[in-house]
Design a protein around this motif. Structure first.
Motif, PDB file in Angstrom:
ATOM      1  N   ASP A 105     102.761 -22.915 -13.338  1.00  0.00           N
ATOM      2  CA  ASP A 105     102.842 -24.339 -13.652  1.00  0.00           C
ATOM      3  C   ASP A 105     101.667 -25.095 -13.047  1.00  0.00           C
ATOM      4  O   ASP A 105     100.932 -25.800 -13.747  1.00  0.00           O
ATOM      5  CB  ASP A 105     104.171 -24.890 -13.135  1.00  0.00           C
ATOM      6  N   ALA A 106     101.475 -24.930 -11.743  1.00  0.00           N
ATOM      7  CA  ALA A 106     100.386 -25.648 -11.076  1.00  0.00           C
ATOM      8  C   ALA A 106      99.016 -25.147 -11.535  1.00  0.00           C
ATOM      9  O   ALA A 106      98.084 -25.934 -11.716  1.00  0.00           O
ATOM     10  CB  ALA A 106     100.513 -25.502  -9.564  1.00  0.00           C
ATOM     11  N   GLY A 107      98.903 -23.830 -11.736  1.00  0.00           N
ATOM     12  CA  GLY A 107      97.613 -23.263 -12.130  1.00  0.00           C
ATOM     13  C   GLY A 107      97.187 -23.680 -13.518  1.00  0.00           C
ATOM     14  O   GLY A 107      96.007 -23.956 -13.760  1.00  0.00           O
ATOM     15  N   VAL A 108      98.105 -23.734 -14.437  1.00  0.00           N
ATOM     16  CA  VAL A 108      97.766 -24.139 -15.801  1.00  0.00           C
ATOM     17  C   VAL A 108      97.354 -25.606 -15.828  1.00  0.00           C
ATOM     18  O   VAL A 108      96.383 -25.977 -16.494  1.00  0.00           O
ATOM     19  CB  VAL A 108      98.963 -23.865 -16.742  1.00  0.00           C
ATOM     20  N   ARG A 109      98.084 -26.433 -15.112  1.00  0.00           N
ATOM     21  CA  ARG A 109      97.706 -27.853 -15.059  1.00  0.00           C
ATOM     22  C   ARG A 109      96.349 -28.037 -14.382  1.00  0.00           C
ATOM     23  O   ARG A 109      95.538 -28.852 -14.806  1.00  0.00           O
ATOM     24  CB  ARG A 109      98.764 -28.651 -14.315  1.00  0.00           C
ATOM     25  N   GLY A 110      96.114 -27.263 -13.305  1.00  0.00           N
ATOM     26  CA  GLY A 110      94.830 -27.359 -12.616  1.00  0.00           C
ATOM     27  C   GLY A 110      93.675 -26.836 -13.459  1.00  0.00           C
ATOM     28  O   GLY A 110      92.579 -27.389 -13.429  1.00  0.00           O
ATOM     29  N   THR A 111      93.926 -25.771 -14.215  1.00  0.00           N
ATOM     30  CA  THR A 111      92.883 -25.207 -15.069  1.00  0.00           C
ATOM     31  C   THR A 111      92.491 -26.189 -16.171  1.00  0.00           C
ATOM     32  O   THR A 111      91.344 -26.212 -16.608  1.00  0.00           O
ATOM     33  CB  THR A 111      93.355 -23.871 -15.678  1.00  0.00           C
ATOM     34  N   ALA A 112      93.425 -27.010 -16.616  1.00  0.00           N
ATOM     35  CA  ALA A 112      93.107 -28.018 -17.626  1.00  0.00           C
ATOM     36  C   ALA A 112      92.130 -29.047 -17.085  1.00  0.00           C
ATOM     37  O   ALA A 112      91.262 -29.527 -17.813  1.00  0.00           O
ATOM     38  CB  ALA A 112      94.378 -28.713 -18.104  1.00  0.00           C
ATOM     39  N   GLN A 113      92.240 -29.338 -15.791  1.00  0.00           N
ATOM     40  CA  GLN A 113      91.344 -30.322 -15.189  1.00  0.00           C
ATOM     41  C   GLN A 113      90.051 -29.694 -14.692  1.00  0.00           C
ATOM     42  O   GLN A 113      88.999 -30.314 -14.752  1.00  0.00           O
ATOM     43  CB  GLN A 113      92.058 -31.028 -14.045  1.00  0.00           C
ATOM     44  N   GLN A 114      90.141 -28.453 -14.185  1.00  0.00           N
ATOM     45  CA  GLN A 114      88.957 -27.760 -13.659  1.00  0.00           C
ATOM     46  C   GLN A 114      89.018 -26.304 -14.119  1.00  0.00           C
ATOM     47  O   GLN A 114      89.738 -25.501 -13.518  1.00  0.00           O
ATOM     48  CB  GLN A 114      88.934 -27.846 -12.130  1.00  0.00           C
ATOM     49  N   PRO A 115      88.271 -25.922 -15.144  1.00  0.00           N
ATOM     50  CA  PRO A 115      88.340 -24.565 -15.694  1.00  0.00           C
ATOM     51  C   PRO A 115      87.956 -23.458 -14.713  1.00  0.00           C
ATOM     52  O   PRO A 115      88.328 -22.307 -14.912  1.00  0.00           O
ATOM     53  CB  PRO A 115      87.358 -24.607 -16.866  1.00  0.00           C
ATOM     54  N   LYS A 116      87.256 -23.794 -13.643  1.00  0.00           N
ATOM     55  CA  LYS A 116      86.877 -22.772 -12.659  1.00  0.00           C
ATOM     56  C   LYS A 116      88.089 -22.237 -11.887  1.00  0.00           C
ATOM     57  O   LYS A 116      87.993 -21.198 -11.239  1.00  0.00           O
ATOM     58  CB  LYS A 116      85.858 -23.346 -11.668  1.00  0.00           C
ATOM     59  N   LEU A 117      89.212 -22.919 -11.944  1.00  0.00           N
ATOM     60  CA  LEU A 117      90.418 -22.477 -11.250  1.00  0.00           C
ATOM     61  C   LEU A 117      91.116 -21.313 -11.951  1.00  0.00           C
ATOM     62  O   LEU A 117      92.027 -20.705 -11.387  1.00  0.00           O
ATOM     63  CB  LEU A 117      91.413 -23.631 -11.122  1.00  0.00           C
ATOM     64  N   PHE A 118      90.682 -20.976 -13.173  1.00  0.00           N
ATOM     65  CA  PHE A 118      91.386 -19.962 -13.953  1.00  0.00           C
ATOM     66  C   PHE A 118      91.400 -18.605 -13.256  1.00  0.00           C
ATOM     67  O   PHE A 118      92.440 -17.945 -13.184  1.00  0.00           O
ATOM     68  CB  PHE A 118      90.751 -19.838 -15.343  1.00  0.00           C
ATOM     69  N   VAL A 119      90.276 -18.156 -12.738  1.00  0.00           N
ATOM     70  CA  VAL A 119      90.205 -16.836 -12.094  1.00  0.00           C
ATOM     71  C   VAL A 119      91.106 -16.796 -10.864  1.00  0.00           C
ATOM     72  O   VAL A 119      91.840 -15.825 -10.642  1.00  0.00           O
ATOM     73  CB  VAL A 119      88.748 -16.485 -11.727  1.00  0.00           C
ATOM     74  N   GLY A 120      91.090 -17.847 -10.070  1.00  0.00           N
ATOM     75  CA  GLY A 120      91.959 -17.902  -8.900  1.00  0.00           C
ATOM     76  C   GLY A 120      93.430 -17.890  -9.279  1.00  0.00           C
ATOM     77  O   GLY A 120      94.246 -17.233  -8.629  1.00  0.00           O
ATOM     78  N   MET A 121      93.773 -18.602 -10.359  1.00  0.00           N
ATOM     79  CA  MET A 121      95.166 -18.617 -10.818  1.00  0.00           C
ATOM     80  C   MET A 121      95.596 -17.217 -11.234  1.00  0.00           C
ATOM     81  O   MET A 121      96.688 -16.765 -10.875  1.00  0.00           O
ATOM     82  CB  MET A 121      95.328 -19.577 -11.999  1.00  0.00           C
ATOM     83  N   VAL A 122      94.757 -16.507 -11.965  1.00  0.00           N
ATOM     84  CA  VAL A 122      95.110 -15.157 -12.421  1.00  0.00           C
ATOM     85  C   VAL A 122      95.271 -14.214 -11.229  1.00  0.00           C
ATOM     86  O   VAL A 122      96.201 -13.397 -11.191  1.00  0.00           O
ATOM     87  CB  VAL A 122      94.062 -14.628 -13.416  1.00  0.00           C
ATOM     88  N   LEU A 123      94.407 -14.333 -10.238  1.00  0.00           N
ATOM     89  CA  LEU A 123      94.535 -13.474  -9.045  1.00  0.00           C
ATOM     90  C   LEU A 123      95.847 -13.736  -8.314  1.00  0.00           C
ATOM     91  O   LEU A 123      96.538 -12.799  -7.904  1.00  0.00           O
ATOM     92  CB  LEU A 123      93.352 -13.695  -8.110  1.00  0.00           C
ATOM     93  N   ILE A 124      96.215 -14.991  -8.155  1.00  0.00           N
ATOM     94  CA  ILE A 124      97.471 -15.308  -7.471  1.00  0.00           C
ATOM     95  C   ILE A 124      98.662 -14.850  -8.305  1.00  0.00           C
ATOM     96  O   ILE A 124      99.658 -14.359  -7.769  1.00  0.00           O
ATOM     97  CB  ILE A 124      97.535 -16.813  -7.148  1.00  0.00           C
ATOM     98  N   LEU A 125      98.567 -14.954  -9.625  1.00  0.00           N
ATOM     99  CA  LEU A 125      99.630 -14.455 -10.490  1.00  0.00           C
ATOM    100  C   LEU A 125      99.791 -12.941 -10.354  1.00  0.00           C
ATOM    101  O   LEU A 125     100.911 -12.426 -10.368  1.00  0.00           O
ATOM    102  CB  LEU A 125      99.350 -14.821 -11.947  1.00  0.00           C
TER     103      LEU A 125
END
Length: 139
Positions: free
Chosen positions: A98-118
């Protein structure tokens, strides 16, 4: 059978939480919807872990004289192992998704970090599956 139904309901919570984030993100950046499906898929994989363990337990059931107390407790512990680890992993994937998808919408660089945490969250469920497999082969 009831155990697996509860397991699917728990996994659905992670899917629902991530789905809310996807819907919120789709308003801002509709082109990122396919990248945002990852948390939902990972939450669904947790249900498959429970299905595998349930099938193995059901396949190993014998009649009363051959199925002793030790076998019953091993199967019970295997179910608890994959269930509680899946609960923790589903909760982690839901919150991070939830938080990662919303954050990725605002800052696309967060995508890799979100996938690693997932991935780290999914590993919690995988640990439960491994322990359940060990317990299932113990008897």
């Amino acid at each position: 059978k009831q155990w697996y139904q509860r397991r699917v309901a728990i996994t659905a919570g992670g899917t629902a939480k991530s789905g809310v984030g996807i819907a919120s993100m789709a308003v801002m950046k509709p082109d990122l919807i396919m990248k945002s499906i990852i948390p939902v898929v990972m939450a669904g994989i947790l249900a498959i872990y429970g299905l595998v363990v349930a099938a193995l337990i059901a396949q190993g059931l014998d009649e009363a004289p051959d199925y002793d107390l030790f076998d019953g407790f091993c199967d019970f512990a295997a179910g608890l192992s994959v269930g509680f680890c899946g609960l923790a992993a589903g909760f982690a994937i839901g919150v991070v998704g939830d938080a990662g998808v919303r954050g990725t919408a605002q800052q696309p660089k967060l995508f890799v970090g979100m996938v690693l945490i997932l991935i780290f969250g999914e590993v919690l469920g995988l640990y439960g599956l491994i322990i359940a497999l060990i317990l299932n082969t113990a008897h």
